[in-house]
Structure formats: C-alpha cells, structure tokens
Write an enzyme that holds these catalytic residues in place. Structure first.
Site, PDB file in Angstrom:
ATOM      1  N   VAL A 135      49.022  42.744   9.182  1.00 51.24           N
ATOM      2  CA  VAL A 135      48.674  41.368   9.534  1.00 51.24           C
ATOM      3  C   VAL A 135      47.899  41.390  10.847  1.00 51.24           C
ATOM      4  CG1 VAL A 135      50.810  40.873  10.789  1.00 51.24           C
ATOM      5  CG2 VAL A 135      49.584  39.011   9.656  1.00 51.24           C
ATOM      6  N   GLU A 136      47.026  40.418  11.045  1.00 48.59           N
ATOM      7  CA  GLU A 136      46.101  40.427  12.170  1.00 48.59           C
ATOM      8  C   GLU A 136      46.775  40.530  13.529  1.00 48.59           C
ATOM      9  OE1 GLU A 136      44.263  37.320   9.328  1.00 48.59           O
ATOM     10  OE2 GLU A 136      46.011  38.648   9.369  1.00 48.59           O
ATOM     11  N   SER A 137      47.954  39.991  13.670  1.00 51.40           N
ATOM     12  CA  SER A 137      48.627  39.945  14.962  1.00 51.40           C
ATOM     13  C   SER A 137      49.039  41.315  15.479  1.00 51.40           C
ATOM     14  CB  SER A 137      49.865  39.052  14.869  1.00 51.40           C
ATOM     15  OG  SER A 137      50.731  39.526  13.855  1.00 51.40           O
TER      16      SER A 137
END
Length: 508
Positions: A330-332
């Site tokens: 996920v991008e985070s």
C-alpha cells in the site's frame, strides 16, 4: 532543545505566511487537537494567515468539521498542495469555488520532493507524470482557475532523457502525529498505522530553519529502542501530549503490535469493516470484474490493489487460493499482510514491514510491482485513463500515477458505463438488465491520469476489465480480447462504443 507545550502554546510557533507540511495519510494518523488549536487561534486573532499546506497523501478526517477543514474554510490558507483530497470533504468543494489556490501532484512525487528538501536539494526529478495532466505541456497541477503557480512542475531534459522536475515551497513548519516521546524527545510511532513522510518532513523543516511540532499519546521515561525511533529528539521543537480516546480493539490489528497469521486476516477485516467503511453496497458488476481481474495474479507477485471496484480482487484471490502466495503493498509504506480499506485506507492488517513512504515510491516508480489493479472514471480510444477528475468534482490522483507508471502489468477495473447500470450474473452468464446513462468509454478523456502512449513506450501490458468484456492496449488502441458468456458482441459492446476497436479473431 524540545519543550513540552499545550496545543495552544505550540500553535503560537506558527506565523503568517508559513509553509506547513502535514504527515497524515488521508484520514489516518491525524493530530486532530493541533488542528483544532490552530483553528481556535485563527478565530480569536485572525492569525496565522496566508498559510500554505502541503501533504503527500492529504489530511482530512472524513468530516468537514474536523482537522484542518475549519481554518481552511475560514480563510487561513492561501494554497494547498496535496496528492489526494478525498478525505477533505469541505476543502475539495471550496477548491472548485476558487476560494484558494489548490494543486494536485502525484503522491509519490510530493513525497520525493519533501525528501529532496531534507537533503538540501530544491526539488526531485521523476519520469512519473510525463504525458498526464500534471505535465505542464498538457494542463499542469493547478486544479482551479486561480492556481497558476508554474514553479511546482517543470518539464526538463537531461542527458537526452525526459523528466518532470517537482519543486515545493520551502517547508518551515511540521505538524506530526506520533505515539510516544521519551525524556530525550525521541518520537516513536508504535501505535500508529504508518510513519509516512515524518522523518523527511522534520529534516526538511530543520534544514529550512523552521519548527517541528509533534502531538503524542504519551510521555515515557524510558527511551525507545533506537530502531523504533522515527524522529530523533534533536529535530523536535514542541511536544504536545494528548491522551487518545479509547478505540475498538479491531484497530489494534493495524499497529503491528502482534502477529496476525493469514488465517485471521479476514476476521480482523470484518471487525474493522463496520467502523471504517465509507460505503457498504453490494455491486454485482464489481463482483464480476473482481473475479475476472483476480485471474491475472501469479504466485510471488508483488501487488498493489486500488480502492473501490479493485478491492473485490482480493476476495477472489482468496477464493482462488492465491492471496497468501502474493505480497500486497500500500502507498503509505506497508508491505505484506492485508491492506485495510474505507476510512483507514493506508493501514495494513498483519503487515510484514512498514517503512517510510518515500521508500515505497522508490519501489513503485522503478517498476518494483509485478501487477496493479486500479479503478477509472473514463477510458478513451488511445487507452488513456482519467481516474482523478469527474464532472464538477475531483478527488486527486493520489498514488495512482506512480503505481501505474512502470508496473509490468496494469489492470484497470471499471464498469462499461455507470448511473443506472444493472447487471445480473447467473452462474457466469452475464445479462445487462439496464444500461447506465453515463458512458465510461469515450473518444477523449476529460483529463489524463494514465497515458496509453507512455505505457506502450514502456512495454507495459495493460488490460481493461469490465463487467461484460476485457480490452487490451495495443499500438492501434484498444483491442477487444474477451466477451463474457451471455453478452452480445455487437449489441452490448461494439454498438455502444463511440470509437472503433480491433476485435480478436477468436471472438468473430
């Protein structure tokens, strides 16, 4: 040397014209009380004003009366630069009313530009963004009529290669949410869901002679283990202790404080679902799309799955017995485990690793993903996709541009049309009961989030999975490669497209 302060005292460190970086990720890890203290000060004194707010991933709370929404709405902020505005309900409406300047840059490009400032560089070069809306040769990053700052993104050539150059205003205030501060002022993040850009933001602010303000849940006497310290105390100016409100035990699955085996992912996801969903609608079209798209997964794939319709891919990956054989990201900054959705998007159930967000986008930008599944608002005859800008509305491109820029296989998951579409699926036989009034396949997209031309040059495989058929991107444009049982090739597909497509010979 840091000082322990109240929220009100800490907000006195912010001056008119300051450039504030906020480390939140959409709706998670937000220092709500610091935002509220800033709003109270502005209401009371009219200061600080003429602020610039910068956030890679946005900083809303899914509530137009929380976080920064109030002081933005009342005029304290002149400029907002974000990767995504989805959780900022009030702000994204005001943007379209030209109330302040607003700019939408790819999430990862903001993250890397912040890291560049931390290293003493004015900006960051990237191939992400070429030939999409943010490219100044097309539209540029300004969202509304008054957003004319052409210094944020520039087209450059270096050693015969094309790049975009991303440059942010010099950040001189950091507003960060952490978990604990020890007696040396070191900040740990063990109860938070992501560290985001926290370290890069603080390094950049201190390099620019600014102030770092951190809200923590607690003060502790014993120093954290060095590897657990995200922000060293020497970078911190103000620490504000705000004990957190109790939250449901399901949120603990997102902190990494205990191991969650694959067999328990679904249980924890279901516990979270009722508390974090923004919508809860059973969509037959989405189920058909997710089932077909999941067939593209292979063991050992490194994967990113977008929000909305693409989220159904994980359901069918589980049914197909492959979910535990791939690595979700996920991008985070989360790697492994199962990404959460809804209001806690960005958090991960049972992650293997959570590192700085800029490092995640190093992976994405350089083709480290094997496959990604993304949504879309529109697709045109060239294979371009608009995923960030609807009629009279926008959310922002987020990490979409970075994720799709170089990933080997890009799977777009979207319906053929929308607004009124009704589909029936009877044991794999698909029937269109009612067509939607708004087509998703158009001659030219409203704004380009993904460039078909650039994907072809990169030799990426790109397919578009709908509830009735599958297209593939070729040098000639879109090619129809699959039609589902029950669907009529001419009536349900070709006659409803505004442009001609190549049809695979096997379908004739």
């Amino acid at each position: 040397m840091y000082q322990i302060m109240t929220a009100d005292e800490a907000m006195d460190l912010i001056n008119d014209g300051d450039v504030i970086a906020l480390n939140s990720f959409l709706g998670i890890d937000i220092p709500i009380e610091l935002h509220e203290a800033l709003y109270k000060r502005y209401q009371r004194t009219g200061s600080p004003k003429h602020l610039t707010a910068i956030s890679s991933a946005g900083f809303g709370a899914w509530d137009e009366n929380k976080a920064a929404e109030g002081y933005i709405r009342d005029g304290a902020v002149d400029k907002v630069i974000c990767g995504h505005f989805g959780a900022m309900y009030s702000t994204k409406k005001l943007v379209l009313e030209d109330r302040f300047e607003a700019y939408n840059l790819p999430l990862g490009c903001i993250s890397h530009a912040i890291r560049a400032q931390a290293g003493g560089l004015p900006g960051a070069l990237s191939k992400v963004g070429l030939d999409i809306f943010v490219d100044p040769r097309l539209e540029g990053p300004g969202i509304n009529n008054i957003s004319k700052d052409d210094s944020l993104v520039k087209y450059v050539e270096l050693d015969g290669e094309e790049f975009l150059y991303y440059k942010l205003p010099l950040i001189n205030v950091a507003i960060i949410k952490g978990t604990a501060a020890d007696r040396k002022g070191n900040i740990s993040f063990e109860d938070l869901f992501t560290a985001g850009d926290a370290l890069s933001i603080c390094q950049a602010v201190k390099a620019n002679g600014g102030k770092v303000i951190v809200q923590v849940d607690r003060l502790v006497a014993r120093p954290s283990r060095p590897h657990n310290t995200i922000i060293p105390g020497c970078l911190v100016d103000a620490i504000v202790e705000i004990p957190p409100e109790p939250r449901h035990a399901s949120y603990e699955s997102l902190t990494g404080s205990f191991e969650i085996p694959y067999s328990q992912w679904q249980d924890w996801a279901e516990m979270l679902s009722g508390r974090t969903k923004t919508k809860n609608v059973v969509n037959t079209s989405a189920e058909i799309i997710g089932r077909r798209a999941a067939l593209e997964l292979k063991p050992d794939d490194i994967v990113n799955i977008g929000v909305g319709i693409p989220e159904t891919v994980s359901k069918y990956a589980r049914e197909n017995g492959i979910l535990d054989k791939i690595t979700l990201t996920v991008e985070s900054g989360g790697v492994g485990g199962f990404p959460a959705s809804g209001k806690v998007f960005g958090a991960v159930i049972g992650a293997d690793s959570i590192y700085d967000m800029a490092n995640q986008f190093d992976l994405y930008n350089n083709g480290g993903l094997d496959i990604c599944f993304m949504g879309g608002i529109e697709v045109d005859r060239f294979g371009n996709v608009n995923a960030h800008k609807g009629p009279g509305a926008f959310a922002g491109v987020g990490g979409f541009a970075n994720i799709t820029a170089k990933t080997a296989t890009v799977v777009f998951c979207l319906t053929f049309d929308t607004e009124g579409l009704a589909v029936e699926d009877n044991d794999g036989i698909v029937t269109i009961k009612n067509e939607g009034s708004i087509p998703k396949f158009v001659n030219d997209v409203r704004s380009i989030s993904f460039s078909g031309k650039r994907a072809l040059a990169n030799r990426q495989r790109v397919i578009y999975v709908t509830e009735r058929c599958v297209f593939e991107l070729t040098e000639k444009g879109l090619k129809l490669i699959e039609v589902y049982p029950g669907i009529d090739l001419e009536h349900d597909i070709l006659n409803k497209l505004p442009f001609k497509v190549e049809v695979d010979e096997r379908l004739r």
